[in-house]
Each structure stands twice: as C-alpha cells, then as structure tokens.
Design a protein around this motif. Structure first.
Motif, PDB file in Angstrom:
ATOM      1  N   ASN A 125      67.935  41.505  51.916  1.00 58.85           N
ATOM      2  CA  ASN A 125      67.436  41.912  53.230  1.00 58.85           C
ATOM      3  C   ASN A 125      66.099  42.607  53.109  1.00 58.85           C
ATOM      4  N   VAL A 126      65.179  42.306  54.037  1.00 57.75           N
ATOM      5  CA  VAL A 126      63.931  43.052  54.116  1.00 57.75           C
ATOM      6  C   VAL A 126      64.179  44.322  54.920  1.00 57.75           C
ATOM      7  N   ALA A 127      63.174  45.194  54.960  1.00 56.90           N
ATOM      8  CA  ALA A 127      63.395  46.543  55.478  1.00 56.90           C
ATOM      9  C   ALA A 127      63.646  46.606  56.978  1.00 56.90           C
ATOM     10  N   SER A 128      63.106  45.662  57.747  1.00 54.78           N
ATOM     11  CA  SER A 128      63.254  45.796  59.200  1.00 54.78           C
ATOM     12  C   SER A 128      63.184  44.441  59.884  1.00 54.78           C
ATOM     13  N   LYS A 129      63.706  44.416  61.107  1.00 58.91           N
ATOM     14  CA  LYS A 129      63.626  43.216  61.944  1.00 58.91           C
ATOM     15  C   LYS A 129      62.179  42.887  62.247  1.00 58.91           C
ATOM     16  N   GLN A 130      61.357  43.913  62.355  1.00 60.07           N
ATOM     17  CA  GLN A 130      59.935  43.706  62.619  1.00 60.07           C
ATOM     18  C   GLN A 130      59.300  42.851  61.527  1.00 60.07           C
ATOM     19  N   GLN A 131      59.594  43.166  60.261  1.00 64.72           N
ATOM     20  CA  GLN A 131      59.022  42.385  59.160  1.00 64.72           C
ATOM     21  C   GLN A 131      59.541  40.945  59.178  1.00 64.72           C
ATOM     22  N   GLU A 132      60.817  40.771  59.516  1.00 68.29           N
ATOM     23  CA  GLU A 132      61.369  39.423  59.633  1.00 68.29           C
ATOM     24  C   GLU A 132      60.619  38.619  60.687  1.00 68.29           C
ATOM     25  N   ASN A 133      60.359  39.246  61.836  1.00 64.99           N
ATOM     26  CA  ASN A 133      59.686  38.543  62.924  1.00 64.99           C
ATOM     27  C   ASN A 133      58.228  38.229  62.578  1.00 64.99           C
ATOM     28  N   ARG A 134      57.579  39.131  61.851  1.00 68.52           N
ATOM     29  CA  ARG A 134      56.220  38.835  61.411  1.00 68.52           C
ATOM     30  C   ARG A 134      56.200  37.604  60.504  1.00 68.52           C
ATOM     31  N   GLU A 135      57.137  37.590  59.564  1.00 70.52           N
ATOM     32  CA  GLU A 135      57.196  36.446  58.650  1.00 70.52           C
ATOM     33  C   GLU A 135      57.480  35.155  59.418  1.00 70.52           C
ATOM     34  N   THR A 136      58.359  35.236  60.417  1.00 67.43           N
ATOM     35  CA  THR A 136      58.651  34.054  61.230  1.00 67.43           C
ATOM     36  C   THR A 136      57.386  33.556  61.935  1.00 67.43           C
ATOM     37  N   GLY A 137      56.619  34.484  62.506  1.00 70.18           N
ATOM     38  CA  GLY A 137      55.373  34.101  63.166  1.00 70.18           C
ATOM     39  C   GLY A 137      54.382  33.483  62.194  1.00 70.18           C
ATOM     40  N   PHE A 138      54.276  34.075  61.020  1.00 68.18           N
ATOM     41  CA  PHE A 138      53.376  33.554  59.985  1.00 68.18           C
ATOM     42  C   PHE A 138      53.777  32.143  59.571  1.00 68.18           C
ATOM     43  N   ARG A 139      55.067  31.945  59.325  1.00 66.75           N
ATOM     44  CA  ARG A 139      55.526  30.624  58.893  1.00 66.75           C
ATOM     45  C   ARG A 139      55.350  29.577  59.999  1.00 66.75           C
ATOM     46  N   HIS A 140      55.489  29.990  61.239  1.00 69.18           N
ATOM     47  CA  HIS A 140      55.225  29.063  62.339  1.00 69.18           C
ATOM     48  C   HIS A 140      53.757  28.621  62.335  1.00 69.18           C
ATOM     49  N   TYR A 141      52.861  29.589  62.134  1.00 70.19           N
ATOM     50  CA  TYR A 141      51.443  29.226  62.088  1.00 70.19           C
ATOM     51  C   TYR A 141      51.165  28.266  60.929  1.00 70.19           C
ATOM     52  N   MET A 142      51.706  28.585  59.774  1.00 74.28           N
ATOM     53  CA  MET A 142      51.463  27.736  58.604  1.00 74.28           C
ATOM     54  C   MET A 142      52.057  26.343  58.804  1.00 74.28           C
ATOM     55  N   ARG A 143      53.231  26.246  59.381  1.00 69.52           N
ATOM     56  CA  ARG A 143      53.842  24.948  59.620  1.00 69.52           C
ATOM     57  C   ARG A 143      53.039  24.130  60.627  1.00 69.52           C
ATOM     58  N   ASP A 144      52.483  24.816  61.633  1.00 69.94           N
ATOM     59  CA  ASP A 144      51.713  24.121  62.667  1.00 69.94           C
ATOM     60  C   ASP A 144      50.345  23.666  62.175  1.00 69.94           C
ATOM     61  N   HIS A 145      49.722  24.450  61.273  1.00 69.91           N
ATOM     62  CA  HIS A 145      48.319  24.198  60.925  1.00 69.91           C
ATOM     63  C   HIS A 145      48.073  23.878  59.453  1.00 69.91           C
ATOM     64  N   PHE A 146      48.931  24.361  58.570  1.00 69.54           N
ATOM     65  CA  PHE A 146      48.754  24.117  57.126  1.00 69.54           C
ATOM     66  C   PHE A 146      50.101  23.764  56.498  1.00 69.54           C
ATOM     67  N   PRO A 147      50.701  22.686  56.953  1.00 70.19           N
ATOM     68  CA  PRO A 147      52.058  22.356  56.495  1.00 70.19           C
ATOM     69  C   PRO A 147      52.151  22.022  55.011  1.00 70.19           C
ATOM     70  N   ASN A 148      51.045  21.680  54.375  1.00 74.12           N
ATOM     71  CA  ASN A 148      51.073  21.280  52.969  1.00 74.12           C
ATOM     72  C   ASN A 148      50.846  22.439  52.001  1.00 74.12           C
ATOM     73  N   VAL A 149      50.601  23.631  52.528  1.00 71.94           N
ATOM     74  CA  VAL A 149      50.402  24.789  51.675  1.00 71.94           C
ATOM     75  C   VAL A 149      51.763  25.359  51.263  1.00 71.94           C
ATOM     76  N   THR A 150      51.944  25.559  49.988  1.00 69.67           N
ATOM     77  CA  THR A 150      53.195  26.125  49.470  1.00 69.67           C
ATOM     78  C   THR A 150      53.181  27.646  49.612  1.00 69.67           C
ATOM     79  N   ILE A 151      54.275  28.207  50.129  1.00 69.80           N
ATOM     80  CA  ILE A 151      54.417  29.661  50.252  1.00 69.80           C
ATOM     81  C   ILE A 151      55.448  30.105  49.218  1.00 69.80           C
ATOM     82  N   THR A 152      54.978  30.811  48.192  1.00 65.77           N
ATOM     83  CA  THR A 152      55.851  31.233  47.094  1.00 65.77           C
ATOM     84  C   THR A 152      56.164  32.719  47.233  1.00 65.77           C
ATOM     85  N   GLU A 153      57.447  33.056  47.296  1.00 67.01           N
ATOM     86  CA  GLU A 153      57.857  34.442  47.477  1.00 67.01           C
ATOM     87  C   GLU A 153      57.956  35.165  46.137  1.00 67.01           C
ATOM     88  N   VAL A 154      57.506  36.434  46.142  1.00 66.28           N
ATOM     89  CA  VAL A 154      57.673  37.320  44.994  1.00 66.28           C
ATOM     90  C   VAL A 154      58.301  38.610  45.503  1.00 66.28           C
TER      91      VAL A 154
END
Length: 355
Positions: A203-232
């Motif tokens: 789990n991440v620290a807050s729902k806020q961080q989850e929602n930010r990541e969701t927004g970020f991934r939506h942008y990447m899927r819409d505009h840069f679908p071929n970019v790999t997002i690697t989690e650390v």
C-alpha cells in the motif's frame, strides 16, 4: 430604521416580547414558545435585521477547541507546513479563543488511527480536521462526529460519502495527469520512465497518491502508450545506505532511464542519490516544496516540483471550522488547491505562506 442600528430592545418592543426571548431566538436557544418565536421572526423580516455574527461571537466570549488529526511526520515535511498554517489561523483568530490540538497517528497503522480518534471523541472537541485513514475506519469516526453534531474537515484525501463540512487538497487525478504532461515535455523521446514509490504491505501512503498515479498513467496511456513505466519501491523506515543499494542497482541496469517521477514529497531521496553518485543525466519530478526537495531542484537533480500549498491548506481548514462553528456561516464544501509547478528558475519566488 437602519438595520445595523437595530437593537435587541427595539426588536422586543416591536414584537411585544421580552428582551430575553429575542436573545434566545437570535441564538436559536430553547425555551421559546412557538407563538413568541413567530412574532420575533416576523419582526426580524419586517425590519430586515441581519445580526452581526462577528460581534456576537466576540461578546459570547466562549473558547473553542479544534483537533487536527494527521500522520506522524518528519521535521520540515509537508505535514509540518500544515501545522504551521493551522496554528497561524488560530493566532489570527486569537480574540475568539481558538485552541488547536494536533494528534498524530502512524500512517500505516490502523490501531494508532483508532486510538487517536477514540481519544478525540473522549475530549469532545468543537471541530475536527482529519487526514483520512482507511474508509471503514474513517467512517466509524465520522459517523460518531455526525451523531454529536461536531463538524469536520477533510484534508489531503476527499471522501464525499462521509459528508464532511469541507475538503481542502488538490484534485489528485488532475494533478497526476498534469504531472505527466509536464514530465513528457522534457522526456518525450524516452522509452522508459522510473516511478519511485514508498509502500508498506503493498500500500502507498494515501489515497491522494493513488489518485495522482492513476491520473499520470491515464495521461501516459493516452499520449505515450509505448513508454515503459518501471516501479522502484524504497521501503519506509530504511536506512539511507539501503536506498543507495536499491537505486544503484536500478540505474546500473537501466542505462536508458533519464527521467523519474514520484507522487509523494520524497523526491529528494532519489535526487540526493543522483548528486552523490554524480549522475548528471538523470532527473526526478516530485511534489511539495520542502527544503530537501528545494535543494535538489536548485542543484539540478530534480527537474520540477508540484506545489500543494500545504500552509494554505492548514490555515484554510481552521478558517472553515471557525466560520461554520463560531460565525454560523455556510462554507464552500470542496476547495481544490492550485496546481503550480516549480523550477530552479522560480522556486525562490514561491511564497508558501501566501493566502
């Protein structure tokens, strides 16, 4: 008769009731007959009377205690600015005897959230500011606050179903979407982006961080679908040497990664590592104008910071409780903070205490 010159005595004479009855009606107190209340309310309407709630609250000379329930934090962190803003608001309203009690719970500990909220209920505050924990735990607390008619304000994470008096924070989804857009202005040719997270038990620290990541991934899927997002994942409460080992291993095996992003206030963990290891061709983007992040931004290991106006949030939460409880005013229920981007060129002009 001029409305602001109308005295309680004038209302009483016009209504044919006692001064005490008028006072009880104006302050919505009990022990007033239906007939007397109707007479007074009719007079108030005829005279276009609007009470000066500010002066009335001062004259009432009551003290108020507001609880601020937030995660335990490090010095100079985002939450410290929240506290500073809240204390400043209390000082701003010192004539009304506003007292603030800060109560801390451990971010990933349900038991400490329950303990702190139970303590709060025992003390029966006049109002509460809450950084929510899990939905079910938060609901149990807020249901009891509703039962006792204690107004509460949500900070950081918005849970509209729990019916808070108000919410202060960013539109997290939009913030994450915006972060993706800003990052890809300088990383449009990249094939891989590193996403730094801090998690515990998945789990991440807050729902806020989850929602930010969701927004970020939506942008990447819409505009840069071929970019790999690697989690650390940099586990919480680890020594810095362990962070260095994790990051060294990642960058040593991912030579094509030049841009990173995180949705918490700890971008400096990567930024400081990049400076120590003299990696000048990698940058990270993060949140919050805390001092360590600002230092990395000035030295070039952080590319952008998104400001949340933590001080403003703390100040405004207290103001909302003050206006609703003391002045009996309606307050704006949803208050989204500005999404502002800071760079090395403008960070020294950012005023975190500006309201």
């Amino acid at each position: 008769m001029v409305p602001d010159k109308i005295r309680i005595k004038d209302i009483a004479e016009h209504s044919g009731v006692s001064v005490g009855t008028v006072d009880r009606v104006l302050h919505n107190r009990p022990n007033v007959s239906k007939a007397a209340r109707e007479k007074v309310e009719k007079t108030l309407k005829e005279l276009d009377y609007h009470p000066n709630m500010y002066a009335s609250a001062l004259a009432y000379n009551k003290s108020y205690t507001f609880h601020c329930i937030i995660p335990k934090h490090e010095s100079e962190a985002y939450w410290e600015e929240i506290e500073e803003g809240a204390m400043s608001a209390a000082e701003h309203r010192r004539d009304f005897h506003i007292n603030i009690k800060i109560k801390y719970y451990k971010r990933f500990s349900s038991n400490t959230f329950v303990k702190v909220t139970e303590e709060s209920l025992k003390e029966n505050p006049d109002g509460v500011i809450i950084v929510p924990s899990k939905l079910d735990l938060t609901r149990k607390f807020t249901d009891e606050l509703h039962e006792r008619n204690i107004p509460f304000v949500f900070l950081d994470s918005y849970m509209p179903d729990l019916k808070p008096l108000a919410f202060y924070g960013q539109d997290s989804f939009c913030s994450g979407y915006f972060a993706g857009k800003m990052l890809m202005l300088i990383a449009s040719n990249e094939k891989e982006i590193m996403l730094m997270k801090q998690m515990k038990d998945g789990n991440v620290a807050s729902k806020q961080q989850e929602n930010r990541e969701t927004g970020f991934r939506h942008y990447m899927r819409d505009h840069f679908p071929n970019v790999t997002i690697t989690e650390v994942n940099l586990p919480l409460d680890e020594e810095r040497e362990k962070y260095d080992d994790i990051l060294e291993e990642f960058f040593s095996t991912h030579h094509n990664v030049h841009h990173c992003i995180t949705f918490n206030s700890k971008a400096h963990l990567v930024g400081e590592f990049l400076l120590r290891s003299n990696r000048r061709n990698v940058q990270i983007m993060g949140y919050d104008m805390v001092s360590k992040n600002a230092d990395c931004l000035r030295q070039g290991s952080i590319s952008f910071l998104i400001a949340q106006h933590a001080y403003m949030q703390g100040f405004s939460c207290i103001e909302s409780l003050f206006e609703a409880i003391v002045l009996k005013k309606e307050v704006t229920p949803v208050n989204y903070m500005p999404i502002e981007i800071l760079t090395r060129e403008n960070i020294d002009f950012y005023r975190r205490t500006q309201l």
